[in-house]
Write an enzyme that holds these catalytic residues in place. Structure first.
Site, short mmCIF file in Angstrom:
data_model
loop_
_atom_site.label_atom_id
_atom_site.label_comp_id
_atom_site.label_asym_id
_atom_site.label_seq_id
_atom_site.Cartn_x
_atom_site.Cartn_y
_atom_site.Cartn_z
N TYR A 13 -1.93 0.34 10.70
CA TYR A 13 -1.89 -0.31 9.20
C TYR A 13 -0.48 0.34 8.65
CZ TYR A 13 -3.52 -0.73 4.50
OH TYR A 13 -3.62 -1.21 3.12
N SER A 63 0.87 -1.02 -0.10
CA SER A 63 0.19 0.04 -0.03
C SER A 63 0.84 1.28 0.02
CB SER A 63 -0.82 0.09 1.11
OG SER A 63 -1.34 1.11 1.34
#
Ligand code: 8X3
Length: 251
Positions: free
Chosen positions: A149, A136
């Site tokens: 995250y 990501s």
């Protein structure tokens, strides 16, 4: 179907929805025999049926499930797409939900390592294996509330880069794709524990966030380059997202 890829096997984790399901479809359309792995058996059974693949119920945090996945995939695997992952929560570090952080590290980092370890012999045996880790933009930058995250995805980036060094003399490419804003059915809903209003706000006013098919298309491109071509890292964002905090919103 592209017959050049027939007889070649691809394994996709997190194949029950979003980027994983779209990637399984795209790889099948390119001619791969696709092993669709995810926890939700009904969804992957339907997907495998649709694309002529194989469904393996698999939680990437479970050793026995991953061993069964390796068994089902067979002795040669050409493509491994480590897609299973996700974000849980958006709270500041001072209020960190440690159970949610544990889940994020278990799935996004240890899950990738577990699956990679189990399938590495088959990727080597294929003679031209490729691993595509779905990271990501959160693996390169940080943002307020995102530390659980972003730390996990930074961890995944470190694993990807280390593995490439370690496998430098093996016939296995190690690549990572890092998507920015992708509107899928579940990513933001999961992050906000099913709160649809909060999930929708992530994409508010953005005319065209990426969709799962955009990322699947890029993954398929990476996987179908000639065996000597390694796309180390591919960052993919919608045009409206110049940077993590600089998003063009209309209205
Ligand atoms: C998703 C991108 O911005 O929500 O992996 O962290 S972001």
């Amino acid at each position: 179907m592209d017959t050049a890829m027939s007889g070649r096997t691809a394994v996709v984790t997190g194949a029950s929805s979003g980027i994983g399901a779209a990637t399984a479809r795209a790889l099948a359309a390119s001619g791969y025999r696709v092993v669709c792995a995810a926890r939700r058996a009904d969804r992957i059974a339907a997907l495998a049926d649709e694309i002529g693949g194989i469904a393996v119920t698999c939680d990437v945090t479970a050793d026995t499930d991953v061993a069964a996945l390796a068994e089902a995939a067979g002795p040669r695997v050409n493509v491994l797409v480590n897609n299973a992952g996700g974000a849980h929560g958006l709270e500041p570090v001072a209020e960190a939900d440690l159970a949610a952080w544990q889940t994020m590290f278990d799935v996004n980092v240890l899950g990738v390592v577990r699956v990679t370890k189990a399938l590495l012999p088959a990727l080597v045996a294929a003679g031209d294996g490729i691993i595509v880790n779905v990271g990501s933009t959160a693996g390169r930058i940080v943002y307020e509330g995102g530390a659980g995250y972003t730390a996990a995805k930074h961890g995944l980036a470190a694993v990807s880069e280390t593995l490439r060094l370690e496998l430098f003399d093996q016939p296995v490419r190690v690549t990572e794709i890092e998507p920015g804003m992708v509107r899928t059915d579940e990513f933001s809903l999961t992050r906000f524990k099913g709160d649809k209003d909060k999930a929708d706000r992530v994409y508010a006013g953005v005319a065209q966030p990426l969709v799962a098919e955009d990322v699947a298309d890029a993954i398929t491109w990476m996987a179908t380059r000639p065996a000597h071509v390694n796309i180390d890292l591919l960052v993919i964002k919608p045009r409206a997202q110049a940077a993590q905090h600089k998003v063009h919103r209309e209205g």
